[in-house]
Design an enzyme around this catalytic site. Structure first.
Site, PDB file in Angstrom:
ATOM      1  N   SER A  24       8.499  53.362 -10.316  1.00 49.96           N
ATOM      2  CA  SER A  24       8.117  54.742 -10.627  1.00 49.96           C
ATOM      3  C   SER A  24       9.011  55.785  -9.953  1.00 49.96           C
ATOM      4  CB  SER A  24       6.641  54.972 -10.267  1.00 49.96           C
ATOM      5  OG  SER A  24       5.840  54.202 -11.124  1.00 49.96           O
ATOM      6  N   THR A  69      -1.742  52.858  -8.541  1.00 53.59           N
ATOM      7  CA  THR A  69      -1.629  51.535  -9.135  1.00 53.59           C
ATOM      8  C   THR A  69      -2.545  50.572  -8.397  1.00 53.59           C
ATOM      9  OG1 THR A  69      -0.052  49.880  -9.918  1.00 53.59           O
ATOM     10  CG2 THR A  69       0.499  50.936  -7.834  1.00 53.59           C
ATOM     11  N   LYS A  73      -7.092  51.977  -8.884  1.00 57.95           N
ATOM     12  CA  LYS A  73      -7.327  52.815 -10.067  1.00 57.95           C
ATOM     13  C   LYS A  73      -8.805  53.193 -10.243  1.00 57.95           C
ATOM     14  CE  LYS A  73      -3.259  51.459 -12.700  1.00 57.95           C
ATOM     15  NZ  LYS A  73      -2.701  50.892 -13.926  1.00 57.95           N
ATOM     16  N   ASN A  94      -4.865  56.592 -13.307  1.00 63.10           N
ATOM     17  CA  ASN A  94      -3.544  56.304 -12.724  1.00 63.10           C
ATOM     18  C   ASN A  94      -2.791  57.599 -12.391  1.00 63.10           C
ATOM     19  OD1 ASN A  94      -2.713  57.232 -15.226  1.00 63.10           O
ATOM     20  ND2 ASN A  94      -1.145  55.649 -15.494  1.00 63.10           N
ATOM     21  N   ALA A 139      -5.926  47.353 -16.611  1.00 61.50           N
ATOM     22  CA  ALA A 139      -4.865  47.624 -17.589  1.00 61.50           C
ATOM     23  C   ALA A 139      -5.412  47.532 -19.014  1.00 61.50           C
ATOM     24  CB  ALA A 139      -3.709  46.652 -17.395  1.00 61.50           C
ATOM     25  N   MET A 223       2.231  43.206 -21.109  1.00 58.27           N
ATOM     26  CA  MET A 223       2.303  44.438 -20.299  1.00 58.27           C
ATOM     27  C   MET A 223       3.170  44.241 -19.058  1.00 58.27           C
ATOM     28  SD  MET A 223      -1.292  46.303 -20.162  1.00 58.27           S
ATOM     29  CE  MET A 223      -2.301  46.565 -21.574  1.00 58.27           C
ATOM     30  N   TYR A 225       6.483  43.148 -16.967  1.00 57.59           N
ATOM     31  CA  TYR A 225       7.920  43.208 -17.248  1.00 57.59           C
ATOM     32  C   TYR A 225       8.648  42.483 -16.134  1.00 57.59           C
ATOM     33  CZ  TYR A 225       6.786  47.035 -14.188  1.00 57.59           C
ATOM     34  OH  TYR A 225       6.238  47.768 -13.169  1.00 57.59           O
TER      35      TYR A 225
HETATM   36  P1  NAP Z   1      -6.682  43.444 -12.889  1.00 61.62           P
HETATM   37  O1  NAP Z   1      -7.582  44.626 -13.039  1.00 61.62           O
HETATM   38  O2  NAP Z   1      -6.636  42.715 -11.592  1.00 61.62           O
HETATM   39  O3  NAP Z   1      -7.089  42.414 -14.068  1.00 61.62           O
HETATM   40  C1  NAP Z   1      -6.481  41.164 -14.142  1.00 61.62           C
HETATM   41  C2  NAP Z   1      -6.834  40.482 -15.462  1.00 61.62           C
HETATM   42  O4  NAP Z   1      -6.131  39.226 -15.513  1.00 61.62           O
HETATM   43  C3  NAP Z   1      -8.317  40.156 -15.610  1.00 61.62           C
HETATM   44  O5  NAP Z   1      -8.677  40.195 -16.967  1.00 61.62           O
HETATM   45  C4  NAP Z   1      -8.375  38.717 -15.077  1.00 61.62           C
HETATM   46  O6  NAP Z   1      -9.469  37.967 -15.579  1.00 61.62           O
HETATM   47  C5  NAP Z   1      -7.091  38.154 -15.641  1.00 61.62           C
HETATM   48  N1  NAP Z   1      -6.633  36.981 -14.899  1.00 61.62           N
HETATM   49  C6  NAP Z   1      -6.055  36.976 -13.664  1.00 61.62           C
HETATM   50  N2  NAP Z   1      -5.777  35.707 -13.293  1.00 61.62           N
HETATM   51  C7  NAP Z   1      -6.188  34.912 -14.302  1.00 61.62           C
HETATM   52  C8  NAP Z   1      -6.188  33.497 -14.512  1.00 61.62           C
HETATM   53  N3  NAP Z   1      -5.685  32.654 -13.610  1.00 61.62           N
HETATM   54  N4  NAP Z   1      -6.674  33.013 -15.688  1.00 61.62           N
HETATM   55  C9  NAP Z   1      -7.162  33.864 -16.628  1.00 61.62           C
HETATM   56  N5  NAP Z   1      -7.213  35.212 -16.481  1.00 61.62           N
HETATM   57  C10 NAP Z   1      -6.735  35.730 -15.326  1.00 61.62           C
HETATM   58  O7  NAP Z   1      -5.152  43.835 -13.196  1.00 61.62           O
HETATM   59  P2  NAP Z   1      -4.642  44.983 -14.184  1.00 61.62           P
HETATM   60  O8  NAP Z   1      -4.502  46.266 -13.466  1.00 61.62           O
HETATM   61  O9  NAP Z   1      -5.502  44.931 -15.392  1.00 61.62           O
HETATM   62  O10 NAP Z   1      -3.138  44.488 -14.517  1.00 61.62           O
HETATM   63  C11 NAP Z   1      -2.899  43.435 -15.443  1.00 61.62           C
HETATM   64  C12 NAP Z   1      -1.409  43.345 -15.753  1.00 61.62           C
HETATM   65  O11 NAP Z   1      -0.964  44.522 -16.446  1.00 61.62           O
HETATM   66  C13 NAP Z   1      -0.504  43.223 -14.533  1.00 61.62           C
HETATM   67  O12 NAP Z   1       0.487  42.253 -14.818  1.00 61.62           O
HETATM   68  C14 NAP Z   1       0.137  44.604 -14.407  1.00 61.62           C
HETATM   69  O13 NAP Z   1       1.418  44.534 -13.804  1.00 61.62           O
HETATM   70  C15 NAP Z   1       0.240  44.984 -15.880  1.00 61.62           C
HETATM   71  N6  NAP Z   1       0.333  46.449 -16.091  1.00 61.62           N
HETATM   72  C16 NAP Z   1       1.466  46.948 -16.666  1.00 61.62           C
HETATM   73  C17 NAP Z   1       1.582  48.295 -16.894  1.00 61.62           C
HETATM   74  C18 NAP Z   1       2.847  48.854 -17.526  1.00 61.62           C
HETATM   75  O14 NAP Z   1       3.039  50.073 -17.486  1.00 61.62           O
HETATM   76  N7  NAP Z   1       3.677  48.026 -18.132  1.00 61.62           N
HETATM   77  C19 NAP Z   1       0.548  49.192 -16.548  1.00 61.62           C
HETATM   78  C20 NAP Z   1      -0.616  48.648 -15.960  1.00 61.62           C
HETATM   79  C21 NAP Z   1      -0.702  47.273 -15.737  1.00 61.62           C
HETATM   80  P3  NAP Z   1     -10.870  37.920 -14.767  1.00 61.62           P
HETATM   81  O15 NAP Z   1     -11.617  39.164 -15.165  1.00 61.62           O
HETATM   82  O16 NAP Z   1     -11.505  36.670 -15.248  1.00 61.62           O
HETATM   83  O17 NAP Z   1     -10.545  37.888 -13.293  1.00 61.62           O
END
Ligand code: NAP
Length: 281
Positions: A24, A69, A73, A94, A139, A223, A225
């Protein structure tokens, strides 16, 4: 020179834990150069215990805005006095700033960033398409807050923990009837667009997925990268997805939306996305 100490220039920052990997500051510095806006943007590692006090001090000392982040959030959303419609739906924020009356305002630009990257940058039609979202975390919620307005014919969310997906379904029920299932019991027909919003790609794994979920022309979007294609992108290519993207465009587009919220100026994103792709290649 300590950039934080330049007097008279508005300060912005991204806060998270961890945050060392964050692009960022690079993105917002490129936006500032391009638009001629004078600002400083840094990254700050802030733990869960420190977050509330950090936000209070940052704005008390005339900070201009924060990007938030993982893992803050939801707390950012709860701390704010005023919320955009999309952050209310996501129940996560965010982007923080102070309103004219000094109240703390919250927005969530992740969904707008994703929709812009899909529909404008990558020319993926969303109207009347069947969407599958993997994951029900912050996310996924942020993304869905904007995706529900795109005229999709159906939205299904698969999540390891069904209770989390069910809570998401309930929070969105007034605006869109989202179907939810867990990975093991899911029996689904092919989908047009599949978005990986799990954090599994961070560790190089993908959820258990049936390749029959992919339609001939299916678009798969991770999502996450990284310099190399993610495990989900590899899976999608191996099973014949029509188009496969990572989340670098979403990252830049959500940043552009935050920049617009704070400064009232919308930066051009194509060159910034190209620069980041070059740097990480
Ligand atoms: P989060 O709130 O911690 O949610 C994680 C998600 O992944 C939950 O649905 C979780 O399922 C699932 N998960 C984690 N480990 C798993 C496993 N071993 N098996 C199955 N499901 C699993 O994280 P978040 O903020 O949503 O972020 C998710 C991703 O999006 C990250 O990689 C982040 O870097 C990316 N992201 C990218 C951007 C962008 O601008 N490109 C923006 C935001 C986020 P459970 O509910 O079962 O735990």
């Amino acid at each position: 020179m300590d950039q934080d100490r330049i007097e008279g220039v508005t300060r912005y920052a991204v806060v998270g834990d961890p945050v060392a990997h964050s692009q960022s500051p690079r993105i917002h510095t490129l936006f500032a150069e391009q638009t001629g806006e004078e600002l400083i943007y840094t990254k700050q590692r802030v733990t869960v215990d420190e977050f509330t006090q950090f936000v209070g001090s940052f704005f008390a000392e005339n900070g201009g805005g924060l990007n938030v982040t993982l893992p803050h959030k939801e707390t950012a959303f709860e701390l704010a006095d005023g919320h955009s419609r999309r952050s209310k739906l996501a129940r996560a924020a965010n982007t923080l700033w102070l309103g004219d009356d000094g109240s703390l305002q919250a927005d969530n630009t992740d969904g707008a960033g994703l929709v812009h990257d899909l529909s404008i940058n990558n020319r993926i039609t969303l109207t009347n398409r069947k969407l599958l979202v993997l994951g029900a975390g912050g996310a996924a919620r942020g993304a869905l807050a904007s995706l529900v307005e795109c005229g999709l014919s159906s939205i299904t969310v698969l999540n390891r923990t069904l209770a989390r997906a069910t809570a998401l379904k309930a929070d969105f029920a007034a605006v869109y009837p989202i179907n939810v299932q867990d990975f093991t019991s899911a029996r689904l027909s092919p989908h047009d667009i599949i978005i990986n919003a799990t954090s599994m790609s961070l560790s190089g794994y993908i959820p258990p997925l049936d390749p029959d979920l992919l339609s001939d022309h299916c678009c798969c979007y991770d999502m996450m990268y990284s310099p190399k294609p993610t495990a989900f992108m590899d899976w999608a290519k191996r099973h014949g997805a029509g188009k496969v993207f990572d989340g670098i465009g979403m990252l830049v587009e959500q940043a552009a939306e935050s920049f617009f919220v704070w400064r009232g100026v919308r930066p051009e994103t194509a060159d910034v996305i190209a620069t980041l792709q070059r740097v990480s290649a």
